[in-house]
Design an enzyme around this catalytic site. Structure first.
Site, PDB file in Angstrom:
ATOM      1  N   HIS A   1       0.773  -1.191   0.000  1.00  8.26           N
ATOM      2  CA  HIS A   1      -0.090  -0.044  -0.088  1.00  8.26           C
ATOM      3  C   HIS A   1       0.777   1.270  -0.033  1.00  8.26           C
ATOM      4  O   HIS A   1       0.493   2.363  -0.237  1.00  8.26           O
ATOM      5  CB  HIS A   1      -1.037  -0.024   1.108  1.00  8.26           C
ATOM      6  CG  HIS A   1      -0.704   0.495   2.465  1.00  8.26           C
ATOM      7  ND1 HIS A   1      -0.425  -0.361   3.525  1.00  8.26           N
ATOM      8  CD2 HIS A   1      -0.315   1.660   2.967  1.00  8.26           C
ATOM      9  CE1 HIS A   1       0.003   0.074   4.588  1.00  8.26           C
ATOM     10  NE2 HIS A   1       0.090   1.576   4.118  1.00  8.26           N
TER      11      HIS A   1
ATOM     12  N   ASP B   1      -0.776  -7.476   1.441  1.00  6.14           N
ATOM     13  CA  ASP B   1      -0.135  -6.166   1.344  1.00  6.14           C
ATOM     14  C   ASP B   1       1.276  -6.226   1.523  1.00  6.14           C
ATOM     15  O   ASP B   1       1.766  -6.056   2.583  1.00  6.14           O
ATOM     16  CB  ASP B   1      -0.984  -5.399   2.491  1.00  6.14           C
ATOM     17  CG  ASP B   1      -0.312  -3.891   2.527  1.00  6.14           C
ATOM     18  OD1 ASP B   1       0.428  -3.356   1.610  1.00  6.14           O
ATOM     19  OD2 ASP B   1      -0.766  -3.272   3.655  1.00  6.14           O
TER      20      ASP B   1
ATOM     21  N   GLY C   1       2.623   5.896   9.200  1.00  2.00           N
ATOM     22  CA  GLY C   1       4.133   6.290   8.718  1.00  2.00           C
ATOM     23  C   GLY C   1       5.236   5.068   9.188  1.00  2.00           C
ATOM     24  O   GLY C   1       6.071   4.897   8.886  1.00  2.00           O
TER      25      GLY C   1
ATOM     26  N   SER D   1       3.983   2.157   8.637  1.00  6.19           N
ATOM     27  CA  SER D   1       3.490   1.023   7.569  1.00  6.19           C
ATOM     28  C   SER D   1       4.835   0.627   6.739  1.00  6.19           C
ATOM     29  O   SER D   1       5.683   1.242   6.280  1.00  6.19           O
ATOM     30  CB  SER D   1       2.562   1.628   6.526  1.00  6.19           C
ATOM     31  OG  SER D   1       1.513   1.713   7.140  1.00  6.19           O
TER      32      SER D   1
HETATM   33  C1  4AZ Z   1      -1.520   3.845   8.622  1.00  7.49           C
HETATM   34  O1  4AZ Z   1      -2.579   4.336   8.551  1.00  7.49           O
HETATM   35  C2  4AZ Z   1      -1.699   2.573  10.032  1.00  7.49           C
HETATM   36  N1  4AZ Z   1      -2.688   0.735  14.419  1.00  7.49           N
HETATM   37  C3  4AZ Z   1      -0.770   1.981  10.097  1.00  7.49           C
HETATM   38  C4  4AZ Z   1      -0.723   1.130  11.297  1.00  7.49           C
HETATM   39  C5  4AZ Z   1      -1.956   1.331  11.970  1.00  7.49           C
HETATM   40  C6  4AZ Z   1      -3.045   2.160  11.757  1.00  7.49           C
HETATM   41  C7  4AZ Z   1      -2.771   2.817  10.726  1.00  7.49           C
HETATM   42  C8  4AZ Z   1      -2.165   0.183  13.340  1.00  7.49           C
HETATM   43  O2  4AZ Z   1      -0.335   3.437   8.198  1.00  7.49           O
END
Ligand code: 4AZ
Length: 417
Positions: free
Chosen positions: A226, A271, A365, A367
């Site tokens: 993503h 993902d 961030g 991710s």
């Molecule tokens: C995001 O939006 C995101 N709490 C990544 C991880 C989590 C929530 C949102 C997990 O990239």
């Protein structure tokens, strides 16, 4: 009438000057003795590393010994490590011996050779030549003890700190130090120190941190698909290394980006992506790869894991410039899919991790970054890739990660790692 004169003790031994002299001298002598003891017991010591090889005669080399992720590799390495440890503990080197670690199992003929690094702590004035001889004679005991038929090599090499670092960073998943990480009531957890998470990558879009990444070889970074939804041109991306995103210790351009063909933004299924660096990098103490788990490895609910990244500390907040770490626990998919949780949205290729209060969690961030676990030999494995979650840090809403074991074969097909 006779009255005896009161006897005033006039013993010269008790004159206040003598008492003071004796006390001061005693204290001085004690202090010097203690000081010298501390010096010779603690500060006169230096750490020494040695390498040796061990031929295992009664174990046949199989494919399973090719990767430190298998039970076979772990089990055999542990047996060799404990045999070496026992030999030193029962020898006249018991107080100098600290630890041994098998850095590699390799094939020779049909058998196995183990390369091990041994660590000792002894006096700075000790003779390194006689130390080698003493180690050699202790290792001879191995050939007739235990169930492994071990022939220790006659060659014992003394290693510089740099040699030792090279040995350990060639192997996957080694952290320079085993620091106790504490839980704190912030989503970001606590600040990481240089070299704590040497496989952590910052994937930057036009030189601005956008996603985390995980170094799995000297050429490949594992991350989330993503991250590239809006920006899939490799020319816009760089990978940086080191705990600071604004003062990285290395920046490398990205050559190519491979996202999973079946990545589905709506369900977030599959993902996962791999990023090829423009050139292979040289590993060092602060930059090296994590271990990949075997596809068959089970990830145990309740077990401890660590998530790291530069993500925001609150949902909707800014990303940070210094790497943070958080301790979480694996949550079973059944529990994660309960109505109070994600009501069935957690698919088989996903993994949940969090803490009951929610207080420690990945966030925007983070991710693409790693969720790692330590094995019994202190090697670190990536079990998850930060993927999604309902906001951040809420109870019953743990972080959801891409389950790396599910994609182990896909990773091998794409990268050869
Ligand atoms: C995001 O939006 C995101 N709490 C990544 C991880 C989590 C929530 C949102 C997990 O990239």
């Amino acid at each position: 009438m006779y009255r005896p004169r009161p006897v005033i003790p006039q013993s010269r031994f008790f004159s206040p000057f003598v008492v003071a002299f004796v006390v001061i001298t005693t204290v001085l002598i004690l202090a010097m003795t203690i000081g010298l003891l501390i010096h010779f017991l603690a500060f006169d010591k230096k750490t020494y590393f040695y390498h040796s090889s061990f031929q295992i005669l009664n174990v046949e080399y199989t494919e399973a010994l090719n990767s430190p992720a298998t039970q076979e590799y772990r089990h055999l390495s542990e047996r060799i490590e404990s045999m070496i440890t026992d030999a030193f503990r029962e020898s006249n080197l018991r107080s100098e011996f600290i630890r041994t670690h098998v850095v590699k199992l390799r094939k020779e003929g049909n058998g196995v050779i183990a390369d091990a690094v041994m660590k000792f702590r002894s006096s700075k004035r000790s003779n390194r030549k006689s130390m080698k001889n003493r180690i050699h004679s202790v290792l001879q005991i191995l050939s007739n003890s235990g169930s492994l038929e071990i022939t220790p090599s006659n060659e014992i090499t003394s290693l510089t700190d740099q040699d030792t670092e090279n040995f350990l960073t060639q192997e996957c998943g080694a952290r320079p130090d085993l620091i106790t990480l504490s839980e704190e009531r912030v989503i970001g957890g606590t600040l990481a120190e240089t070299g704590d998470w040497p496989w952590q990558v910052s994937l930057q879009l036009n030189n601005v941190h956008h996603c985390g990444g995980i170094l799995i070889s000297n050429l490949w970074v594992l991350t989330a698909a993503h991250c590239f939804r809006s920006y899939s041109n490799p020319l816009q991306w760089t990978a940086t290394f080191g705990v600071s995103t604004i003062r990285p210790i290395l920046r490398v351009r990205v050559r190519s980006i491979v996202s999973h063909n079946n990545y589905r933004p709506t369900t977030r299924d599959n993902d996962i992506a791999v990023v090829q660096l423009e050139r292979p990098i040289t590993f060092n103490r602060n930059i090296h790869r994590v271990c990949l788990p075997a596809a068959t490895q089970s990830i145990i609910p309740g077990s401890i894991a660590y998530v790291t990244g530069w993500g925001s500390l609150t949902y909707g907040g800014n990303t940070v410039t210094d790497l943070r770490q958080g301790q979480v626990r694996i949550v079973s998919t059944d529990e994660c899919n309960e109505p109070a949780g994600y009501s069935g949205s957690v698919l088989p290729g996903m993994l949940c991790a969090g803490v009951p209060s929610g207080a420690v969690d990945a966030c925007q961030g983070d991710s693409g970054g790693p969720l790692v676990q330590e094995d019994s030999r202190m090697l670190w494995f990536v079990v998850g890739i930060v993927s999604w979650g309902y906001q951040c840090g809420l109870p019953n809403k743990p972080g959801v990660y891409t389950r790396v074991t599910t994609y182990r074969d896909w990773i091998r097909q794409q990268t050869g790692v």
